[in-house]
Motif scaffolding. Sequence first.
Motif, PDB file in Angstrom:
ATOM      1  N   VAL A 185      -2.748  21.484 -41.357  1.00 53.87           N
ATOM      2  CA  VAL A 185      -2.990  20.427 -42.620  1.00 53.87           C
ATOM      3  C   VAL A 185      -3.243  21.489 -43.587  1.00 53.87           C
ATOM      4  N   TYR A 186      -2.534  21.395 -44.826  1.00 55.73           N
ATOM      5  CA  TYR A 186      -2.837  22.331 -45.839  1.00 55.73           C
ATOM      6  C   TYR A 186      -3.682  21.492 -47.032  1.00 55.73           C
ATOM      7  N   LEU A 187      -4.645  22.499 -47.700  1.00 53.63           N
ATOM      8  CA  LEU A 187      -5.349  21.911 -48.602  1.00 53.63           C
ATOM      9  C   LEU A 187      -4.668  22.660 -49.891  1.00 53.63           C
ATOM     10  N   TYR A 188      -4.581  22.073 -51.120  1.00 57.11           N
ATOM     11  CA  TYR A 188      -4.075  22.623 -52.389  1.00 57.11           C
ATOM     12  C   TYR A 188      -5.290  22.513 -53.307  1.00 57.11           C
ATOM     13  N   PRO A 189      -5.436  23.258 -54.222  1.00 55.12           N
ATOM     14  CA  PRO A 189      -6.346  23.094 -55.407  1.00 55.12           C
ATOM     15  C   PRO A 189      -5.660  22.078 -56.606  1.00 55.12           C
ATOM     16  N   ALA A 190      -5.499  20.780 -55.899  1.00 54.79           N
ATOM     17  CA  ALA A 190      -4.865  19.972 -56.791  1.00 54.79           C
ATOM     18  C   ALA A 190      -5.390  18.295 -56.524  1.00 54.79           C
ATOM     19  N   GLY A 191      -4.803  17.458 -57.572  1.00 55.34           N
ATOM     20  CA  GLY A 191      -5.381  15.992 -57.113  1.00 55.34           C
ATOM     21  C   GLY A 191      -4.103  15.288 -56.283  1.00 55.34           C
ATOM     22  N   HIS A 192      -4.125  13.904 -56.240  1.00 53.88           N
ATOM     23  CA  HIS A 192      -3.178  13.216 -55.602  1.00 53.88           C
ATOM     24  C   HIS A 192      -1.721  13.195 -56.648  1.00 53.88           C
ATOM     25  N   GLY A 193      -0.815  13.218 -55.759  1.00 58.83           N
ATOM     26  CA  GLY A 193       0.594  13.245 -56.410  1.00 58.83           C
ATOM     27  C   GLY A 193       0.844  14.575 -57.200  1.00 58.83           C
ATOM     28  N   PHE A 194       0.365  15.471 -56.665  1.00 54.63           N
ATOM     29  CA  PHE A 194       0.503  16.875 -57.265  1.00 54.63           C
ATOM     30  C   PHE A 194       2.091  17.484 -56.998  1.00 54.63           C
ATOM     31  N   PHE A 195       2.779  16.833 -56.073  1.00 54.89           N
ATOM     32  CA  PHE A 195       4.203  17.205 -55.855  1.00 54.89           C
ATOM     33  C   PHE A 195       5.245  16.632 -56.941  1.00 54.89           C
ATOM     34  N   ASN A 196       4.877  15.597 -57.474  1.00 53.77           N
ATOM     35  CA  ASN A 196       5.820  14.735 -58.533  1.00 53.77           C
ATOM     36  C   ASN A 196       5.769  15.401 -59.900  1.00 53.77           C
ATOM     37  N   ASP A 197       6.801  16.062 -60.069  1.00 48.97           N
ATOM     38  CA  ASP A 197       6.985  16.939 -61.344  1.00 48.97           C
ATOM     39  C   ASP A 197       7.248  15.936 -62.482  1.00 48.97           C
ATOM     40  N   GLU A 198       7.357  14.596 -62.211  1.00 46.89           N
ATOM     41  CA  GLU A 198       7.576  13.646 -63.382  1.00 46.89           C
ATOM     42  C   GLU A 198       6.548  12.856 -63.783  1.00 46.89           C
ATOM     43  N   ARG A 199       5.311  13.177 -62.923  1.00 42.91           N
ATOM     44  CA  ARG A 199       3.991  12.830 -63.372  1.00 42.91           C
ATOM     45  C   ARG A 199       3.203  13.667 -63.921  1.00 42.91           C
ATOM     46  N   GLN A 200       3.216  13.916 -65.125  1.00 37.83           N
ATOM     47  CA  GLN A 200       2.495  15.121 -65.762  1.00 37.83           C
ATOM     48  C   GLN A 200       1.094  15.373 -65.579  1.00 37.83           C
ATOM     49  N   SER A 201       0.401  13.814 -65.331  1.00 34.71           N
ATOM     50  CA  SER A 201      -0.984  13.875 -65.297  1.00 34.71           C
ATOM     51  C   SER A 201      -1.599  14.468 -64.099  1.00 34.71           C
ATOM     52  N   SER A 202      -0.616  14.453 -63.102  1.00 35.10           N
ATOM     53  CA  SER A 202      -1.104  15.143 -61.719  1.00 35.10           C
ATOM     54  C   SER A 202      -0.176  16.146 -61.160  1.00 35.10           C
ATOM     55  N   TYR A 203       0.768  16.292 -61.752  1.00 38.23           N
ATOM     56  CA  TYR A 203       1.590  17.409 -61.205  1.00 38.23           C
ATOM     57  C   TYR A 203       0.884  18.660 -61.245  1.00 38.23           C
ATOM     58  N   ASP A 204       1.176  19.665 -60.188  1.00 35.93           N
ATOM     59  CA  ASP A 204       0.650  20.719 -60.082  1.00 35.93           C
ATOM     60  C   ASP A 204       1.698  21.838 -59.734  1.00 35.93           C
ATOM     61  N   ALA A 205       2.243  22.543 -60.561  1.00 33.90           N
ATOM     62  CA  ALA A 205       3.537  23.361 -60.342  1.00 33.90           C
ATOM     63  C   ALA A 205       3.262  24.733 -59.031  1.00 33.90           C
ATOM     64  N   ALA A 206       2.182  25.023 -59.225  1.00 34.55           N
ATOM     65  CA  ALA A 206       1.936  26.323 -58.034  1.00 34.55           C
ATOM     66  C   ALA A 206       1.758  25.670 -56.761  1.00 34.55           C
ATOM     67  N   SER A 207       1.102  24.469 -56.950  1.00 34.29           N
ATOM     68  CA  SER A 207       0.738  23.868 -55.408  1.00 34.29           C
ATOM     69  C   SER A 207       2.080  23.120 -54.722  1.00 34.29           C
ATOM     70  N   ALA A 208       2.713  22.703 -55.735  1.00 33.62           N
ATOM     71  CA  ALA A 208       3.991  22.138 -55.349  1.00 33.62           C
ATOM     72  C   ALA A 208       4.982  23.150 -55.042  1.00 33.62           C
ATOM     73  N   ALA A 209       5.043  24.059 -55.630  1.00 30.12           N
ATOM     74  CA  ALA A 209       6.035  25.289 -55.080  1.00 30.12           C
ATOM     75  C   ALA A 209       5.763  25.668 -53.614  1.00 30.12           C
ATOM     76  N   THR A 210       4.311  25.967 -53.518  1.00 31.41           N
ATOM     77  CA  THR A 210       4.048  26.340 -52.267  1.00 31.41           C
ATOM     78  C   THR A 210       4.170  25.351 -51.208  1.00 31.41           C
ATOM     79  N   ALA A 211       3.812  23.954 -51.361  1.00 28.90           N
ATOM     80  CA  ALA A 211       4.024  23.038 -50.394  1.00 28.90           C
ATOM     81  C   ALA A 211       5.680  22.968 -50.131  1.00 28.90           C
ATOM     82  N   TRP A 212       6.531  23.060 -51.182  1.00 31.55           N
ATOM     83  CA  TRP A 212       7.693  22.811 -51.162  1.00 31.55           C
ATOM     84  C   TRP A 212       8.352  24.071 -50.149  1.00 31.55           C
ATOM     85  N   GLN A 213       7.950  25.169 -50.199  1.00 28.25           N
ATOM     86  CA  GLN A 213       8.399  26.311 -49.228  1.00 28.25           C
ATOM     87  C   GLN A 213       7.932  26.188 -48.004  1.00 28.25           C
ATOM     88  N   ARG A 214       6.784  25.693 -47.855  1.00 24.45           N
ATOM     89  CA  ARG A 214       6.180  25.287 -46.439  1.00 24.45           C
ATOM     90  C   ARG A 214       7.018  24.376 -45.899  1.00 24.45           C
TER      91      ARG A 214
END
Length: 224
Positions: A185-214
Amino acid sequence: MGQTIELTASDGARIAGYRADPEGPAKGGIVVIQEIFGLNHHIRAVCDRFAAQGYLAVAPAMQDRWAPGFEVNDYGPEQFAKSRAFFGSFRPEQGLADVAAAVEVAKEAGKVGITGYCFGGMVTWRAAHAGLRLAAASGFYGGGIPNYIDLAPTIPIEMHFGDRDTGIPLEQIEQLRARYPQVPVYLYPAGHGFFNDERQSSYDAASAATAWQRTLDFFAQHLQ
């Protein structure tokens, strides 16, 4: 890269889907489960990304039983309200039947994994319990964990959450960790929806990249 297809569930329901094929031999199949915003541009793009990594990706349109063709791409307050109305009609058993229909297509490529976001993260957890001929699961910020914590996964699964997610309290995530210590169970320094790069209010690029690679590493381990 992708195309719209039709999926037929075991109860006879016909829904739309999106299929993205790799250019060369497939490493396996991935079923991608949407947020509450329909089978929209973002989810199709995620399927295309998996295809670029060598997987056959299939996303079922999980709202088609009640609102055929439903799709939200602007994420404004009014669209959020329309999207949430879907929960009044959703039936988990029918949702799993739709997932199974997508698995039937994805298994053309061999072993099949599942991933999903928000609503899709919850469906991913339930699917990991049901099995559905899946080999692995990677769920993102699935809500309502206490409601499904008794549904023990029967396949390898990992989960991704933001530690600033106001909709999923950290206590719920810790409950999940305590109940299933074998599940990463991974925790990221981000809010809900951090993987969606089309929701700029919640997207977190660094967290999304790490989660994608995992996620890619997890599927490479269990599908290939």
